[in-house]
Write a protein that holds these residues in place. Sequence first.
Motif, PDB file in Angstrom:
ATOM      1  N   ARG A  17       0.857  -1.178   0.000  1.00 18.45           N
ATOM      2  CA  ARG A  17       0.000   0.000   0.000  1.00 18.45           C
ATOM      3  C   ARG A  17       0.899   1.236   0.000  1.00 18.45           C
ATOM      4  O   ARG A  17       1.998   1.220   0.549  1.00 18.45           O
ATOM      5  CB  ARG A  17      -0.929   0.011   1.218  1.00 18.45           C
ATOM      6  CG  ARG A  17      -1.913  -1.158   1.207  1.00 18.45           C
ATOM      7  CD  ARG A  17      -2.884  -1.097   2.380  1.00 18.45           C
ATOM      8  NE  ARG A  17      -3.779  -2.229   2.362  1.00 18.45           N
ATOM      9  CZ  ARG A  17      -4.865  -2.324   1.611  1.00 18.45           C
ATOM     10  NH1 ARG A  17      -5.191  -1.330   0.819  1.00 18.45           N
ATOM     11  NH2 ARG A  17      -5.628  -3.399   1.648  1.00 18.45           N
ATOM     12  N   GLY A  20       0.298   3.928   5.238  1.00 17.21           N
ATOM     13  CA  GLY A  20      -0.437   3.254   6.298  1.00 17.21           C
ATOM     14  C   GLY A  20       0.196   1.943   6.703  1.00 17.21           C
ATOM     15  O   GLY A  20       1.409   1.762   6.647  1.00 17.21           O
ATOM     16  N   LEU A  21      -0.634   0.985   7.080  1.00 10.56           N
ATOM     17  CA  LEU A  21      -0.170  -0.273   7.629  1.00 10.56           C
ATOM     18  C   LEU A  21       0.474  -1.152   6.561  1.00 10.56           C
ATOM     19  O   LEU A  21       0.000  -1.238   5.437  1.00 10.56           O
ATOM     20  CB  LEU A  21      -1.361  -1.009   8.257  1.00 10.56           C
ATOM     21  CG  LEU A  21      -1.052  -2.061   9.320  1.00 10.56           C
ATOM     22  CD1 LEU A  21      -0.352  -1.444  10.517  1.00 10.56           C
ATOM     23  CD2 LEU A  21      -2.351  -2.740   9.759  1.00 10.56           C
ATOM     24  N   ASN A  22       1.579  -1.830   6.928  1.00 10.77           N
ATOM     25  CA  ASN A  22       2.203  -2.806   6.048  1.00 10.77           C
ATOM     26  C   ASN A  22       2.880  -3.869   6.901  1.00 10.77           C
ATOM     27  O   ASN A  22       2.949  -3.758   8.119  1.00 10.77           O
ATOM     28  CB  ASN A  22       3.198  -2.150   5.081  1.00 10.77           C
ATOM     29  CG  ASN A  22       4.270  -1.351   5.813  1.00 10.77           C
ATOM     30  OD1 ASN A  22       4.802  -1.791   6.829  1.00 10.77           O
ATOM     31  ND2 ASN A  22       4.575  -0.171   5.294  1.00 10.77           N
ATOM     32  N   ALA A  53      -4.791   0.055  14.873  1.00 13.09           N
ATOM     33  CA  ALA A  53      -5.333  -0.555  13.659  1.00 13.09           C
ATOM     34  C   ALA A  53      -6.422  -1.555  14.027  1.00 13.09           C
ATOM     35  O   ALA A  53      -6.341  -2.251  15.038  1.00 13.09           O
ATOM     36  CB  ALA A  53      -4.231  -1.266  12.880  1.00 13.09           C
ATOM     37  N   THR A  56      -9.551  -5.997  10.835  1.00 10.29           N
ATOM     38  CA  THR A  56      -9.645  -6.220   9.391  1.00 10.29           C
ATOM     39  C   THR A  56      -8.374  -5.789   8.675  1.00 10.29           C
ATOM     40  O   THR A  56      -7.836  -6.521   7.832  1.00 10.29           O
ATOM     41  CB  THR A  56     -10.841  -5.462   8.796  1.00 10.29           C
ATOM     42  OG1 THR A  56     -12.040  -5.892   9.448  1.00 10.29           O
ATOM     43  CG2 THR A  56     -10.959  -5.721   7.304  1.00 10.29           C
ATOM     44  N   SER A  57      -7.858  -4.625   9.008  1.00 12.58           N
ATOM     45  CA  SER A  57      -6.645  -4.135   8.354  1.00 12.58           C
ATOM     46  C   SER A  57      -5.434  -4.971   8.738  1.00 12.58           C
ATOM     47  O   SER A  57      -4.536  -5.185   7.912  1.00 12.58           O
ATOM     48  CB  SER A  57      -6.403  -2.662   8.705  1.00 12.58           C
ATOM     49  OG  SER A  57      -6.287  -2.497  10.111  1.00 12.58           O
ATOM     50  N   MET A  58      -5.393  -5.483   9.973  1.00 10.85           N
ATOM     51  CA  MET A  58      -4.283  -6.338  10.414  1.00 10.85           C
ATOM     52  C   MET A  58      -4.272  -7.642   9.618  1.00 10.85           C
ATOM     53  O   MET A  58      -3.226  -8.090   9.139  1.00 10.85           O
ATOM     54  CB  MET A  58      -4.421  -6.650  11.904  1.00 10.85           C
ATOM     55  CG  MET A  58      -4.149  -5.477  12.813  1.00 10.85           C
ATOM     56  SD  MET A  58      -2.385  -5.264  13.108  1.00 10.85           S
ATOM     57  CE  MET A  58      -2.068  -6.718  14.107  1.00 10.85           C
ATOM     58  N   TYR A  59      -5.433  -8.255   9.477  1.00  7.56           N
ATOM     59  CA  TYR A  59      -5.527  -9.562   8.830  1.00  7.56           C
ATOM     60  C   TYR A  59      -5.290  -9.506   7.322  1.00  7.56           C
ATOM     61  O   TYR A  59      -5.124 -10.548   6.692  1.00  7.56           O
ATOM     62  CB  TYR A  59      -6.874 -10.215   9.140  1.00  7.56           C
ATOM     63  CG  TYR A  59      -6.973 -10.695  10.576  1.00  7.56           C
ATOM     64  CD1 TYR A  59      -6.058 -11.607  11.083  1.00  7.56           C
ATOM     65  CD2 TYR A  59      -7.973 -10.230  11.421  1.00  7.56           C
ATOM     66  CE1 TYR A  59      -6.142 -12.044  12.395  1.00  7.56           C
ATOM     67  CE2 TYR A  59      -8.066 -10.663  12.735  1.00  7.56           C
ATOM     68  CZ  TYR A  59      -7.144 -11.565  13.222  1.00  7.56           C
ATOM     69  OH  TYR A  59      -7.206 -11.998  14.530  1.00  7.56           O
ATOM     70  N   ARG A  60      -5.260  -8.324   6.757  1.00  3.23           N
ATOM     71  CA  ARG A  60      -4.890  -8.209   5.346  1.00  3.23           C
ATOM     72  C   ARG A  60      -3.411  -8.562   5.144  1.00  3.23           C
ATOM     73  O   ARG A  60      -3.006  -8.960   4.063  1.00  3.23           O
ATOM     74  CB  ARG A  60      -5.131  -6.782   4.838  1.00  3.23           C
ATOM     75  CG  ARG A  60      -6.582  -6.401   4.684  1.00  3.23           C
ATOM     76  CD  ARG A  60      -6.702  -5.143   3.832  1.00  3.23           C
ATOM     77  NE  ARG A  60      -8.076  -4.650   3.815  1.00  3.23           N
ATOM     78  CZ  ARG A  60      -8.502  -3.605   4.505  1.00  3.23           C
ATOM     79  NH1 ARG A  60      -7.659  -2.943   5.283  1.00  3.23           N
ATOM     80  NH2 ARG A  60      -9.759  -3.213   4.435  1.00  3.23           N
ATOM     81  N   HIS A  61      -2.628  -8.401   6.212  1.00  7.92           N
ATOM     82  CA  HIS A  61      -1.185  -8.587   6.118  1.00  7.92           C
ATOM     83  C   HIS A  61      -0.691  -9.857   6.805  1.00  7.92           C
ATOM     84  O   HIS A  61       0.252 -10.485   6.340  1.00  7.92           O
ATOM     85  CB  HIS A  61      -0.470  -7.380   6.733  1.00  7.92           C
ATOM     86  CG  HIS A  61      -0.837  -6.078   6.100  1.00  7.92           C
ATOM     87  ND1 HIS A  61      -0.200  -5.594   4.980  1.00  7.92           N
ATOM     88  CD2 HIS A  61      -1.790  -5.166   6.431  1.00  7.92           C
ATOM     89  CE1 HIS A  61      -0.739  -4.427   4.646  1.00  7.92           C
ATOM     90  NE2 HIS A  61      -1.708  -4.146   5.503  1.00  7.92           N
TER      91      HIS A  61
END
Length: 234
Positions: A17, A20-22, A53, A56-61
Amino acid sequence: MAEPSIPSVWAREPVKRASGLNRERIVAAALKLLDEEGLEALSMRSLGKRLDAGATSMYRHVTNRDELIELVVDEVYAEVEVPDAAGSEGWRASAAAAARSLRDMALRHPWVTGVLGQVGLSYLGPNLSRASERLLAVLGGAGLDPREADHAVSAITAYVVGTVTSETAWLSLVAESGKGERELLASLQQVHEHLLETPAAKEHNDPARHREEGFTFGLDLVLDGLEARLRRRS
């Protein structure tokens, strides 16, 4: 593309991305949490709070806690150095340096002793693989066949992990006591008089030096065994 037979975080490309989060940020935060609070404190929820975070956003990674630990274990394995088998001492000096480097890493990150014994086929991270492959090459160059070299790497690693597990448990006790190593040992000796009767206690009252000497003695035994095997073969 077919799913890998052994599910692994290394079989998936990191989600990229612009901001943001990665994955890198998640691993860095998890490592900081583990170093500060220990293995039991790590959960996807506790890490999410640190990163501000949502789940949902954590589990994307990262799919779950096990994958997260796998990533962080590989991150700290970047600190393990396996020098080339050069110089007059050759393979033995390289293997000893690798063992000491692994021990030093585990002492810097005490939580890792709780998961190193679980590292197996599913842990295929680049840093762990690099360290293992370099040590295999060192031992193979010394004259061990691939199967023997693999067993030798396992033996060296098992010795280091077993020893450092005891060390970190002792150092955790020291930290919880609020005393220094010598002070805590002296107070224990007052309660348990038999501790004063050991040869190590009579020789010196320096627990840090005793730990260092004990590690070196045990490591020498392992390497002496490998050296004797190579001599019999030659």
